[in-house]
Design a protein around this motif. Structure first.
Motif, short mmCIF file in Angstrom:
data_model
loop_
_atom_site.label_atom_id
_atom_site.label_comp_id
_atom_site.label_asym_id
_atom_site.label_seq_id
_atom_site.Cartn_x
_atom_site.Cartn_y
_atom_site.Cartn_z
N ALA A 56 16.15 18.02 24.24
CA ALA A 56 15.02 18.52 23.45
C ALA A 56 14.49 17.42 22.51
N ASP A 57 15.41 16.66 21.91
CA ASP A 57 15.00 15.55 21.05
C ASP A 57 14.22 14.51 21.84
N GLN A 58 14.68 14.19 23.05
CA GLN A 58 13.98 13.23 23.89
C GLN A 58 12.60 13.75 24.27
N LEU A 59 12.51 15.03 24.59
CA LEU A 59 11.22 15.62 24.94
C LEU A 59 10.26 15.58 23.76
N ARG A 60 10.75 15.90 22.58
CA ARG A 60 9.90 15.83 21.39
C ARG A 60 9.40 14.40 21.16
N ALA A 61 10.31 13.43 21.34
CA ALA A 61 9.92 12.03 21.15
C ALA A 61 8.89 11.62 22.18
N ALA A 62 9.06 12.06 23.42
CA ALA A 62 8.09 11.73 24.47
C ALA A 62 6.75 12.38 24.18
N LEU A 63 6.75 13.62 23.72
CA LEU A 63 5.50 14.31 23.39
C LEU A 63 4.82 13.62 22.21
N ALA A 64 5.60 13.21 21.22
CA ALA A 64 5.03 12.52 20.06
C ALA A 64 4.43 11.19 20.50
N ALA A 65 5.09 10.48 21.38
CA ALA A 65 4.57 9.20 21.85
C ALA A 65 3.30 9.38 22.66
N ALA A 66 3.18 10.53 23.33
CA ALA A 66 1.98 10.81 24.13
C ALA A 66 0.88 11.42 23.28
N GLY A 67 1.18 11.70 22.01
CA GLY A 67 0.19 12.29 21.12
C GLY A 67 -0.02 13.78 21.33
N GLU A 68 0.93 14.43 21.98
CA GLU A 68 0.85 15.86 22.22
C GLU A 68 1.42 16.61 21.01
N PRO A 69 0.90 17.81 20.74
CA PRO A 69 1.50 18.62 19.66
C PRO A 69 2.93 19.00 20.05
N GLN A 70 3.82 18.93 19.07
CA GLN A 70 5.23 19.20 19.34
C GLN A 70 5.57 20.67 19.12
N PRO A 71 6.35 21.19 20.04
CA PRO A 71 6.84 22.57 19.82
C PRO A 71 7.82 22.61 18.68
N HIS A 72 7.94 23.74 18.02
CA HIS A 72 8.90 23.87 16.93
C HIS A 72 10.29 24.05 17.49
N ALA A 73 11.27 23.53 16.78
CA ALA A 73 12.65 23.62 17.22
C ALA A 73 13.18 25.02 17.10
#
Length: 73
Positions: A56-73
């Motif tokens: 989940a942390d890796q997915l959040r980091a990938a989404l942040a790098a792609a500029g996508e809104p991050q889901p809440h934990a």
């Protein structure tokens, strides 16, 4: 009662006590094996949970790098 009768009665008491002790030890060994299996299962679940959190942390980091809104934990 004669001495022999007393000895036989004492022997029977010891034999019954030993038999009960062996049965109890068998139950305790079974309980210990079950507890060990449960502990192994709990450790496996904790490992899976840790891997899921890392993913989940890796997915959040990938989404942040792609500029996508991050889901809440």
């Amino acid at each position: 009662m004669s001495t022999l009768d007393n000895l036989m009665a004492a022997f029977n008491d010891v034999r019954m006590t030993a038999s009960a002790a062996v049965e109890r030890i068998q139950y305790l060994a079974h309980d210990l094996a079950y507890a060990r299996a449960e502990a192994a299962d709990a450790a496996a679940v904790e490992q899976i949970a840790a891997e899921l959190h890392a993913t989940a942390d890796q997915l959040r980091a990938a989404l942040a790098a792609a500029g996508e809104p991050q889901p809440h934990a």
